[in-house]
Design an enzyme around this catalytic site. Structure first.
Site, PDB file in Angstrom:
ATOM      1  N   LYS A 184       0.645  -1.156  -0.041  1.00 21.70           N
ATOM      2  CA  LYS A 184       0.023   0.085   0.067  1.00 21.70           C
ATOM      3  C   LYS A 184       1.014   1.171  -0.144  1.00 21.70           C
ATOM      4  CE  LYS A 184      -1.549   2.657   2.951  1.00 21.70           C
ATOM      5  NZ  LYS A 184      -1.870   4.136   2.380  1.00 21.70           N
ATOM      6  N   GLU A 258       9.954   0.805  10.698  1.00 20.58           N
ATOM      7  CA  GLU A 258      11.179   1.905  10.447  1.00 20.58           C
ATOM      8  C   GLU A 258      10.134   3.081  10.808  1.00 20.58           C
ATOM      9  OE1 GLU A 258      12.799   4.989   9.298  1.00 20.58           O
ATOM     10  OE2 GLU A 258      12.700   4.155   7.481  1.00 20.58           O
ATOM     11  N   CYS A 292      12.921  10.626   7.852  1.00 20.95           N
ATOM     12  CA  CYS A 292      12.915  10.127   9.312  1.00 20.95           C
ATOM     13  C   CYS A 292      14.142  10.230   9.882  1.00 20.95           C
ATOM     14  CB  CYS A 292      12.505   8.734   9.160  1.00 20.95           C
ATOM     15  SG  CYS A 292      13.416   7.628   8.064  1.00 20.95           S
ATOM     16  N   GLU A 389       9.447  15.302  16.413  1.00 18.27           N
ATOM     17  CA  GLU A 389       9.745  15.061  14.926  1.00 18.27           C
ATOM     18  C   GLU A 389       9.021  16.060  14.025  1.00 18.27           C
ATOM     19  OE1 GLU A 389      10.754  11.666  11.788  1.00 18.27           O
ATOM     20  OE2 GLU A 389       8.886  11.539  12.842  1.00 18.27           O
TER      21      GLU A 389
END
Length: 478
Positions: A184, A258, A292, A389
């Site tokens: 996906k 991750e 990331c 983040e």
């Protein structure tokens, strides 16, 4: 942005890529409509132009795709590794042949500069397929036992920041080890995955081995929860990763995650400053900071703070923000209105908490989603911009006096994905790197990737490794 140089426009041609007005789901080797007929639009972040209409997968479509992958698994896993390798090599070569087309497509759908998709993303995509093609007939020598077996059907969910590269990270090792795939892509960047489906057909890949299901979070949730999925691989936010972990808990599904990061880029007083500045810029402003493992926290030794910041601001003033298809562009568009809103909110909170904000003089285009490169000084570890983040072109600057203080500050985060060290002393690099709780530590560089090198994190940055020999284990019954 203001610059002593003048650059003539150098746009890449859009004519190299032919985007259809609509796309279906890719199930069992064919493009098909969603069972309930739902569709959604994908837009270009730099212009807000609708690029195409895409079928939106639901639970019934997930069921069809998983069944197709299960059916294909018997024959695919029974092939000799050398035969599976031929398909992977073929896919890699087709990606190279179509790299210009795919780079333009990725830039249009994602918003990142063409020189990044052209020079970083696409070469790495092909390299991952080449690399894992080489492993397909050597699995007994990978260190996971004498006769490692594939798991079955892999359900894979990828993010929007590196759509085609994350696809390669997931699909290449899965196919090399004999698994079949239901993937996906992110709802804001489905096009390169659908073009990859066409590449699979072009390469003659057997039907059902790869299935592509565009959709929203509910599509991914249905895929993760499907009882006939044997392996789940997810790259994305920590919050969603935790939800996935809860979903698969108690099942026999193998899981790799991750997730987010808040990487520390540590600059010591003996570092080559010009080189460090380039590494800092690459670490946080590559792909608009939507990475990331971005070096979003700059830890600079107190004695060189002023000199480094002066040089860094001077360098930021030369960056060029604008049309991502222009080969001169350094800073492209933010991927979506939702992401731009999050960046803006966190930056405003940083100012409200007393940090000092600076951005170079910058002309923002009138349409699309844009955010100027930004750095914050007078930041403490208590500031939210130093803890959360942001996933945008925003750098938080902190200082330290000793190596031990640098390590303590670098490790003072819920994340553990990446870090960088800048110093001329090899002994210091080794000493500091050994104390950093980060999955990847770069020395005198940043954001360097290679398919032979494993990547992954600790703590709330997830678990498991992708890339290298280590990336095979997640798709093998060992």
């Amino acid at each position: 942005m203001a610059s002593v140089f003048t650059y003539a426009p150098a746009p890449e041609s859009r004519g190299i890529v032919d985007i259809a007005p609509s796309y279906g789901l890719f199930i069992d080797g064919e493009f098909v409509e969603a069972a309930d007929g739902k569709v959604f639009k994908t837009v270009s972040p730099s212009t807000e132009e609708v690029l195409s209409e895409v079928a939106q997968a639901g639970e019934a479509d997930v069921e069809r795709a998983v069944q197709a992958a299960r059916k294909a698994f018997a024959k695919w896993s029974a092939l000799p590794g050398s035969e599976r390798a031929k398909y992977l090599f073929r896919i890699a070569r087709i990606i190279q042949e179509r790299s210009r087309e795919l780079a333009v497509l990725e830039t249009l759908d994602n918003g990142k500069p063409i020189k990044e998709t052209r020079d970083a993303d696409l070469p790495l995509v092909a390299a991952h397929f080449f690399y894992y093609a080489g492993w397909a007939d050597k699995l007994e020598h990978a260190g996971f036992g004498a006769n490692p077996k594939p798991l079955g059907v892999a359900g894979q969910v990828i993010p929007w920041n590196f759509p085609l590269l994350m696809l390669a990270w997931k699909i290449a090792p899965a196919l090399a080890t004999g698994n079949t795939v239901v993937l996906k892509p992110a709802e804001t960047t489905p096009l390169s995955a659908l073009f990859f489906a066409d590449i699979c057909r072009q390469a003659g890949l057997p039907k059902g081995v790869v299935n592509i299901l565009p959709g929203y979070g509910d599509t991914g949730a249905a895929l993760v929860a499907h009882p006939d999925v044997n392996k789940v691989a997810f790259t994305g936010s920590t919050a969603v990763g935790k939800e996935i972990a809860r979903t698969v808990a108690g099942s026999r599904k193998k899981l790799t995650l991750e997730l987010g990061g808040k990487g520390a880029n540590i600059v010591f007083d003996d570092a080559p400053l010009d080189q460090a500045v380039e590494g800092i810029v690459n670490g946080i402003f590559f792909n608009q900071g939507q990475v990331c493992c971005a070096g979003s926290r700059l830890l600079v030794q107190e004695s060189i703070q002023d000199e480094l910041l002066e040089s860094l601001k001077r360098r930021l003033s030369t960056l060029r923000l604008g049309d991502p298809l222009d080969k001169n562009t350094d800073i492209g568009a933010i991927n979506s209105a939702e992401q731009l809103s999050r960046i803006t909110s966190l930056v405003e909170q940083g100012e409200a908490e007393g940090a000092e904000r600076w951005s170079p003089a910058c002309e923002i285009p009138s349409s699309g989603y844009w955010f100027a490169p930004t750095l914050f000084t007078n930041v403490t570890q208590a500031h939210r911009i130093a803890r959360d983040e942001i996933f945008g072109p925003v750098l938080s600057v902190l200082t330290f006096r000793t190596p031990d203080e640098a390590v303590a500050k670098a490790n003072n985060t819920q994340y553990g994905l990446s870090a960088g060290i800048w110093t001329e002393k090899g002994s210091r690099i080794l000493a500091v790197a050994g104390k950093l709780r980060a999955g990847v530590v770069w020395s005198n560089t940043f954001n360097k990737f290679d398919p032979t090198s494993p990547f992954g994190g600790y703590k709330e940055s997830g678990f498991g490794r992708e890339g290298g020999r280590h990336g095979l284990e997640a798709y093998l019954d060992v």
